[in-house]
Motif scaffolding. Structure first.
Motif, PDB file in Angstrom:
ATOM      1  N   HIS A 105     119.208  63.184  24.822  1.00 31.27           N
ATOM      2  CA  HIS A 105     120.672  63.209  24.914  1.00 31.27           C
ATOM      3  C   HIS A 105     121.364  64.133  23.911  1.00 31.27           C
ATOM      4  N   LYS A 106     120.606  64.887  23.141  1.00 33.17           N
ATOM      5  CA  LYS A 106     121.254  65.711  22.109  1.00 33.17           C
ATOM      6  C   LYS A 106     122.069  66.853  22.710  1.00 33.17           C
ATOM      7  N   ASN A 107     121.795  67.213  23.978  1.00 32.10           N
ATOM      8  CA  ASN A 107     122.557  68.277  24.631  1.00 32.10           C
ATOM      9  C   ASN A 107     123.659  67.738  25.529  1.00 32.10           C
ATOM     10  N   ASP A 128     128.911  58.510  17.973  1.00 32.94           N
ATOM     11  CA  ASP A 128     128.300  57.812  16.838  1.00 32.94           C
ATOM     12  C   ASP A 128     128.948  56.439  16.737  1.00 32.94           C
ATOM     13  N   SER A 139     117.909  56.830  17.531  1.00 29.83           N
ATOM     14  CA  SER A 139     117.751  58.226  17.113  1.00 29.83           C
ATOM     15  C   SER A 139     116.734  58.966  17.973  1.00 29.83           C
ATOM     16  N   CYS A 148     121.798  54.536  22.638  1.00 28.42           N
ATOM     17  CA  CYS A 148     120.627  55.304  22.226  1.00 28.42           C
ATOM     18  C   CYS A 148     120.272  55.021  20.769  1.00 28.42           C
ATOM     19  N   PHE A 150     118.185  59.790  21.332  1.00 35.49           N
ATOM     20  CA  PHE A 150     119.163  60.870  21.197  1.00 35.49           C
ATOM     21  C   PHE A 150     118.476  62.232  21.151  1.00 35.49           C
ATOM     22  N   PHE A 151     117.475  62.376  20.281  1.00 40.14           N
ATOM     23  CA  PHE A 151     116.839  63.678  20.116  1.00 40.14           C
ATOM     24  C   PHE A 151     115.947  64.046  21.298  1.00 40.14           C
ATOM     25  N   TYR A 200     123.802  55.388  18.707  1.00 37.79           N
ATOM     26  CA  TYR A 200     124.664  56.277  19.479  1.00 37.79           C
ATOM     27  C   TYR A 200     124.941  55.678  20.853  1.00 37.79           C
ATOM     28  N   VAL A 210     128.374  62.320  23.303  1.00 41.36           N
ATOM     29  CA  VAL A 210     127.541  61.354  22.593  1.00 41.36           C
ATOM     30  C   VAL A 210     128.344  60.852  21.390  1.00 41.36           C
ATOM     31  N   CYS A 221     125.743  57.409  24.725  1.00 45.72           N
ATOM     32  CA  CYS A 221     125.926  58.608  25.552  1.00 45.72           C
ATOM     33  C   CYS A 221     126.851  58.276  26.708  1.00 45.72           C
TER      34      CYS A 221
END
Length: 656
Positions: free
Chosen positions: A192-194, A200, A185, A183, A188-189, A174, A198, A176
């Motif tokens: 940066h998931k919020n 793919d 995985s 990033c 990301f979690f 990913y 972001v 951001c």
């Protein structure tokens, strides 16, 4: 000192020792060094700090955290990966034998004979045989160790995806845009998931690569290399021409010698001695300049090798990730060139004779004449491309919600970036300093003795906080994830704005009574180097303070006069900026190009000024109500603003 090596056929060189790279270890910023040179650098840094949590790159000064944090610093160099791409350019005798990955997990050091492109593992002969026998892996592409080291194209096939520098072995998936960070995985979690933007990388690589303009980066690298080479060539020409000038001086003395008495013999001896001393002194200085310049040149050249290899043989993912790394590298190269290599001194050496024959006949040698050295600068045209000031736009990227930090209503009056891109906030309401990670996650906090107003970073580990009610400055140590008070400095006036002035010094402003405001230069021991006072009808006349990148100009926001003042370090006012749409100016920041950014607290905008104080633009769109404090992470062109309307949020912008 190593001999100068700038020709392409010399291959990649270590920026520290200037010799060919020997076991090239690569830091996360993509700069590579000999394993022994890097370890020596780490050992030197460790000796300076009580607890070293990271090492700074010798070239770009970016922080590099070792992949395994609990290992002693004496082993850190071994933990950073070998740059296989740069190694492929080295002679066969300097190749580094890679070990079988499976054997290493069992504690055995067995040389690898091949590499599986699909599994991305190095294997010994026994592992390769087993790999080919298994149905699930018998069709995997295997590259021999010899082919891998001799052909960068094969290496790029083997290293299809660059792995995350924070989470070993995890591929980058990913990107951001809120933080300009690739990033995996886990990244990301965890952080940066919020985030609002972001991407793919599997789906968006073509459009991102189009934005990156790899050819432009190659062109800029060529220009930087050419400029550095011109600098070294100019110094070399000067060295070569210096000896004839010394000989000319001696010939002049010999011509005069025919007309004067025996004192001229002593003068000739003096000039010869002085000339030799000056020659050695100047040559040593110029050679040292070229040594430092050559170190930077080889670093640029190594980046060039690495980038062109990825461009020619790498995947789209590798190209994109490499472009992201090179963006910050390029600007650090520009900054180093502008700071150290735009000018080089030429030195004129000549003999000055006395004006009358009486001085020649005098029995005093000093009256006969002396050697005079004159230094002047030649400006070398900087061919590196720079972003035009008016092309630098302020674009809103997102908002970070900090509701979890405190139950009370905060008032963030201070904000700064720390090494490692971490963030420190000064919360006036709770009398605390709050440390955030590079992804704006809470790490720790420290309770102060009074309400803070502003905050600044003095060096890698120390920072200063102004406590305006107590007329004090608190010096803090930030080591790893801990904040520890070091020293309290008492001033004779209330402290408002505070900014680092280099060399462990800071500038501080505030009201000093008798209708006067002032700003002072203070060191970490509390010694006041200088103070400059100005007429002030109000106690909050001076608000925030900032300096330009060269620490030669001081900017002060004048809250009640709706203006920005600029001074030189001697206290002379250089210019005043005011605008009908600038009301109650508050926070100030400076970007990497020395553009000035000042917030209008009651006008809800950002005024972007050129270094001479001319207005570039007024940013009204996307600015929160009552903007208060502003800070810029120059290396990434990230801008953060706090405000007094939605006090729990940080507003993130990018300078593009």
């Amino acid at each position: 000192m190593a001999a100068a090596k700038t020709e392409t056929e010399d291959g990649p060189c270590c920026p520290i020792c200037l010799e060919q790279l020997n076991i090239p270890r690569q830091l996360p910023c993509a700069h590579s060094f000999c394993e022994k040179c890097l370890q020596s650098h780490i050992t030197t840094e460790a000796a300076k700090h009580e607890k070293l949590g990271y090492v700074k790159c010798p070239v770009c000064r970016n922080s590099a955290i070792p992949p395994i944090k609990d290992r002693p610093s004496s082993e850190w160099a071994l933990l950073f990966p070998i740059s296989r791409v740069l190694q492929s350019f080295l002679p066969a005798k300097m190749k580094v034998n890679r070990l079988c990955d499976a054997s290493k997990t069992e504690g055995d050091d067995v040389p690898a004979e091949g590499f599986c492109v699909f599994c991305k593992e190095a294997m010994c002969g026994d592992c390769l045989k087993l790999h080919r026998r298994q149905k699930i892996s018998r069709d995997h592409t295997i590259i021999s160790a010899e082919e891998l080291d001799c052909n960068p194209e094969n290496f790029m096939k083997f290293a299809e995806g660059f792995t995350c520098s924070q989470h070993q072995g995890e591929d980058i998936k990913y990107y951001c845009k809120d933080h300009n960070i690739p990033c995996c995985s886990t990244c990301f979690f965890n952080g940066h998931k919020n985030c609002a933007k972001v991407i793919d990388l599997k789906n968006e690589l073509p459009s991102l690569l189009c934005e990156c303009k790899p050819d432009k980066i190659i062109d800029d690298m060529n220009k930087i290399e050419n400029h550095l080479k011109t600098f070294m060539d100019t110094n070399e020409d000067f060295i070569n021409n210096l000896e004839p000038h010394i000989n000319k001086m001696i010939d002049q003395i010999r011509d005069v010698r025919k007309k004067i008495n025996s004192l001229i013999d002593e003068l000739e001896k003096n000039v010869k001695t002085e000339g030799i001393r000056i020659y050695k002194e100047i040559v040593l200085k110029k050679q040292e300049e070229n040594h430092q310049c050559l170190s930077l040149f080889h670093s640029v050249r190594n980046s060039h090798y690495l980038f062109e290899t990825v461009q020619k043989h790498g995947s789209s993912l590798q190209m994109f990730l490499m472009v992201e790394k090179m963006k910050s590298q390029l600007q650090s190269y520009y900054n180093l060139v502008e700071e150290n290599y735009e000018k080089t001194d030429t030195i004129t050496v000549e003999v000055q004779f006395s004006s009358t024959i009486q001085s020649i006949l005098s029995d005093s040698l000093s009256q006969l004449g002396k050697v005079v050295t004159t230094t002047s600068s030649i400006t070398l045209p900087l061919t590196c491309s720079k972003r035009p000031t008016k092309d630098c736009s302020v674009e809103r990227e997102g908002v970070i919600d900090l509701k979890v930090l405190t139950e009370d209503t905060p008032w963030y009056t201070g904000l700064t970036f720390l090494p490692g891109d971490r963030v420190m906030l000064a919360d006036n309401n709770s009398s605390k300093c709050i440390l955030l990670s590079s992804s704006y996650q809470f790490i720790t906090s420290h309770t102060l003795t009074d309400k803070p107003w502003n905050i600044c970073v003095l060096d890698d580990q120390r920072m200063a906080v102004s406590l305006y009610n107590q007329n004090k400055i608190q010096i803090l140590y930030v080591i790893g994830d801990t904040i520890r008070p070091v020293r309290m400095i008492t001033t004779k006036y209330n402290c408002n704005g505070i900014a680092a002035a280099g060399k462990g010094e800071m500038v501080v402003n505030g009201y000093c009574g008798n209708r006067k405001s002032q700003w002072s230069l203070i060191n970490m021991r509390g010694d006041v180097k200088c103070t400059h006072q100005y007429d002030s009808p109000y106690t909050n006349y001076f608000n925030y303070i900032a300096l330009n990148n060269m620490k030669t100009r001081v900017y002060v926001s004048v809250y009640t006069k709706h203006s920005l003042l600029c001074f030189d370090m001697d206290g002379r006012k250089l210019f005043t900026y005011s605008h009908d749409n600038l009301r109650l100016p508050s926070g100030i920041a400076v970007d990497r190009y020395d553009n000035i950014y000042i917030l209008g607290y009651m006008s809800d905008n950002i005024h972007q000024l050129s270094p001479d104080g001319s207005l570039i633009q007024v940013v009204n769109t996307g600015v929160p109500k009552y903007p208060s404090v502003i800070c810029i992470l120059q290396r990434k062109d990230v801008l953060i603003i706090t405000n007094n309307s939605d006090v729990r949020k940080l507003h993130i912008y990018h300078l593009k």
